[in-house]
Design a protein around this motif. Sequence first.
Motif, short mmCIF file in Angstrom:
data_model
loop_
_atom_site.label_atom_id
_atom_site.label_comp_id
_atom_site.label_asym_id
_atom_site.label_seq_id
_atom_site.Cartn_x
_atom_site.Cartn_y
_atom_site.Cartn_z
N GLY A 38 12.75 6.28 -3.29
CA GLY A 38 12.26 5.29 -2.35
C GLY A 38 12.60 5.62 -0.92
O GLY A 38 11.94 5.15 0.01
N THR A 39 13.67 6.43 -0.71
CA THR A 39 14.04 6.82 0.65
C THR A 39 13.15 7.93 1.19
O THR A 39 13.17 8.22 2.39
CB THR A 39 15.50 7.28 0.66
OG1 THR A 39 15.65 8.40 -0.24
CG2 THR A 39 16.42 6.15 0.23
N LEU A 40 12.38 8.59 0.28
CA LEU A 40 11.49 9.66 0.72
C LEU A 40 10.16 9.08 1.15
O LEU A 40 9.70 8.06 0.65
CB LEU A 40 11.26 10.67 -0.42
CG LEU A 40 12.50 11.44 -0.91
CD1 LEU A 40 12.11 12.31 -2.08
CD2 LEU A 40 13.09 12.28 0.20
N ARG A 41 9.53 9.78 2.06
CA ARG A 41 8.19 9.39 2.46
C ARG A 41 7.19 9.87 1.42
O ARG A 41 7.52 10.63 0.50
CB ARG A 41 7.88 9.98 3.84
CG ARG A 41 8.84 9.51 4.93
CD ARG A 41 8.47 10.08 6.27
NE ARG A 41 7.17 9.63 6.70
CZ ARG A 41 6.58 10.00 7.83
NH1 ARG A 41 7.21 10.85 8.64
NH2 ARG A 41 5.39 9.54 8.16
N TRP A 42 5.92 9.44 1.62
CA TRP A 42 4.89 9.77 0.62
C TRP A 42 4.71 11.27 0.47
O TRP A 42 4.59 11.80 -0.63
CB TRP A 42 3.58 9.12 1.05
CG TRP A 42 2.44 9.47 0.14
CD1 TRP A 42 2.14 8.89 -1.05
CD2 TRP A 42 1.47 10.49 0.34
NE1 TRP A 42 1.03 9.49 -1.62
CE2 TRP A 42 0.61 10.48 -0.77
CE3 TRP A 42 1.24 11.42 1.36
CZ2 TRP A 42 -0.47 11.36 -0.89
CZ3 TRP A 42 0.17 12.30 1.24
CH2 TRP A 42 -0.66 12.26 0.13
N CYS A 43 4.71 12.00 1.59
CA CYS A 43 4.51 13.44 1.52
C CYS A 43 5.69 14.13 0.84
O CYS A 43 5.53 15.11 0.11
CB CYS A 43 4.27 14.01 2.92
SG CYS A 43 5.61 13.66 4.08
N GLY A 44 6.91 13.60 1.06
CA GLY A 44 8.06 14.18 0.40
C GLY A 44 8.02 13.99 -1.11
O GLY A 44 8.37 14.89 -1.87
N ARG A 45 7.61 12.81 -1.54
CA ARG A 45 7.49 12.58 -2.99
C ARG A 45 6.42 13.49 -3.58
O ARG A 45 6.56 13.98 -4.70
CB ARG A 45 7.15 11.11 -3.25
CG ARG A 45 8.29 10.16 -2.91
CD ARG A 45 8.06 8.80 -3.55
NE ARG A 45 6.84 8.17 -3.06
CZ ARG A 45 6.78 7.36 -2.03
NH1 ARG A 45 7.90 7.10 -1.33
NH2 ARG A 45 5.64 6.81 -1.65
N ARG A 46 5.35 13.68 -2.85
CA ARG A 46 4.28 14.55 -3.35
C ARG A 46 4.75 16.00 -3.48
O ARG A 46 4.44 16.67 -4.46
CB ARG A 46 3.08 14.46 -2.43
CG ARG A 46 1.84 15.20 -2.93
CD ARG A 46 0.66 14.92 -2.04
NE ARG A 46 -0.53 15.62 -2.51
CZ ARG A 46 -1.72 15.55 -1.93
NH1 ARG A 46 -1.88 14.78 -0.85
NH2 ARG A 46 -2.75 16.21 -2.40
N ARG A 47 5.54 16.47 -2.50
CA ARG A 47 6.06 17.84 -2.58
C ARG A 47 7.04 17.98 -3.74
O ARG A 47 7.04 18.99 -4.44
CB ARG A 47 6.76 18.20 -1.26
CG ARG A 47 5.79 18.53 -0.13
CD ARG A 47 6.53 19.23 1.02
NE ARG A 47 7.55 18.38 1.59
CZ ARG A 47 7.35 17.55 2.61
NH1 ARG A 47 6.14 17.48 3.17
NH2 ARG A 47 8.33 16.80 3.09
#
Length: 688
Positions: A38-47
């Motif tokens: 949840g602390t990651l942004r959308w692009c970070g979760r996608r990576r």
Amino acid sequence: MADSQLMLKRGPFRSTWLRARKTRTQLVLSRRPRRRLGTLRWCGRRRLRRRLLQAQAAGADWRESGCLVSRAATRRPKSAAPSRAPAAAPAPSGPASLPIPPVRPAGPGRALVLLPLEQGFTFSGICRVTCLYGQVQVLGFTIGQGQPAQEVFSAYTHSRLTINAVHYSMPEKSKKEMKREARALLRSNLNRDDRCWLMKNFSPLCSIVMLEQLKTSTVNFLVSHPGLSYVFVQESPTFQINSEHLALRSVGIRREKKKNGLRLTESALSAMEELVTVSCEVDGCPVILVCGSQDVGKSTFNRYLINQLLNSISCVDYLECDLGQTEFTPPGCISLLNITEPVLGPPFTHQRTPQKMVYYGKPSCKNNYENYIEIIKYVFSSYKRESPLIVNTMGWVSDKGLLLLIDLIRLLSPSHVVQFSSGRSKYMPNLTPDYVDDMDGLYTKSKSRVRNRGFQLAEFTESLEFADEEKESPVVFTGHKLMCVQSDFAFRKTPRNRESHNKVLRDLAVLGYLGQLQPPVPKPLCPLHGLTPYQVPFNAVALRIIHADVAPTHILYAVNASWVGLCKILDDVRGYANGPILLAQTPICDCLGFGICRGIDMEKRLYHILTPVPPEELRNVNCLLVGAISIPQCVFKSQRGLEGTIPYITTDYNCKLPGASEKIGGRETEETREEKVHPKPKLYRKIN
């Protein structure tokens, strides 16, 4: 001290999370890791998700070591107590140790599938299946190592097919000797890396299958029409970049859920096993009649039974009595075929030339039952009783349909009657021998008999033509054995959409037949208006409209731009000067094939016929029959290369004209729409 205790508490938690994460086969995170993400942004979760998928595709043991799960989870504080090392993975001992997924790319347009025993691979699309090691089954047909590859068609219009690994006899060899034998078999088909991957996960109970890209002119012609590209493969809405998805996409298939695959009930499998045993006996030529209401799996059962029989015998005879949903021919036909090749797809992928065929001209026999019975007599007379015969019947089993089925049982005298029933279908009485004898049919009367005593049907046998050796001895019918099959066939049809769904299947069958006009792959597709038709003089063939009474002055209007049966009658029609030659009654005659009357040249008095029937067969055609089976509208509206006004298409159509109403003989209910296919005899293309 408190900090040390806190760190000791956090260590086991990470180890527990790693063990739980390791056992998950799908990339789905639990509640606590989702909080971290949840602390990651959308692009970070996608990576992060992409890295996990790439690790899985590369075959990394991230489920065991946990080194690729997340950096935060694997980072250990310096003062923390060392966590307990994970237990060593057990040595691979069988199918349970196989990697997930069991698919590996093997070059452009090829993929390897490693199947454990009694496990399957369900897919949609078309491909060529080769068994490199072991033994697999597809729709009941067994493919073993060393056998030729089979073309398999898994469409969305039917239940998806599954490649199942089956048990095969294993010689008394050690595992090392088996691996050496398998490595020798794979050396000519695979490179070293693929062989090493297979040998690493090898087990004597596994089957190795090669899936290759398959392109046929018929399938290319089908999917070239708008709205039909979904028939074999549909794009996945999910985010998938793993090697399995890419490998299967290069082949032209897609992995499907197991629940979407074909499933047969225990009663169906039991009946099939008994029928195969009877057919493999000495002089075993049973006549198997399959009946039941609509959408209970009769056609699927027939395909599976044909493939099971072809595993043991060389050929199977097939009598088609279902006018609306034919298996090997365009709709509206009653045919007899000799099947020598497996049936691994829906009907529109295996259109074949029958041994005997009559064009009835309508998708239903209502209001003309007597002609239906007479045609079945005529076609059944060609059965030589040299191989098992499977009889497919209509799904109309209520009211007059049931009485017609009783007549059919008395006419064909089957040795086995397979009756399907379902909780969703209408009630149908059990067609036991006693019930059939005690019931009056539509054209036959009940005949009581003593149990286990033969009886004769003179009213039917007199009109049948038997071989010389069969004419000497009287035909004695000794009843049949009833085999009840409870169907759990899942379908999406309802009384509201059943007719439209069946209409789509009939159109696909017609398109599958027209696909034979296309040049073989790799040549490009040619639109139908770019093919050269045959020129047939008016005085060379006779005409007959089957489904309606048409005035002689309107005959050519009905023939033009229509689906025509190319038939052979006994009468000689060459004595007429001009033509057209009109028949007063519909003949019962052989149908050699079908075509499209693409145009009519009134000046030269010629029909322009487009057909895949070879020229040597066309020399015998002297009759054109036009019925209620129509050309799919996509043939008129969706051909490539047309410029300007499209022939035969109009939106200005008066449905009140004589012949335009279904009550007077309209072809299909669906054709009374806003955009009509309206034949105009003066719209034709001259041949250069």
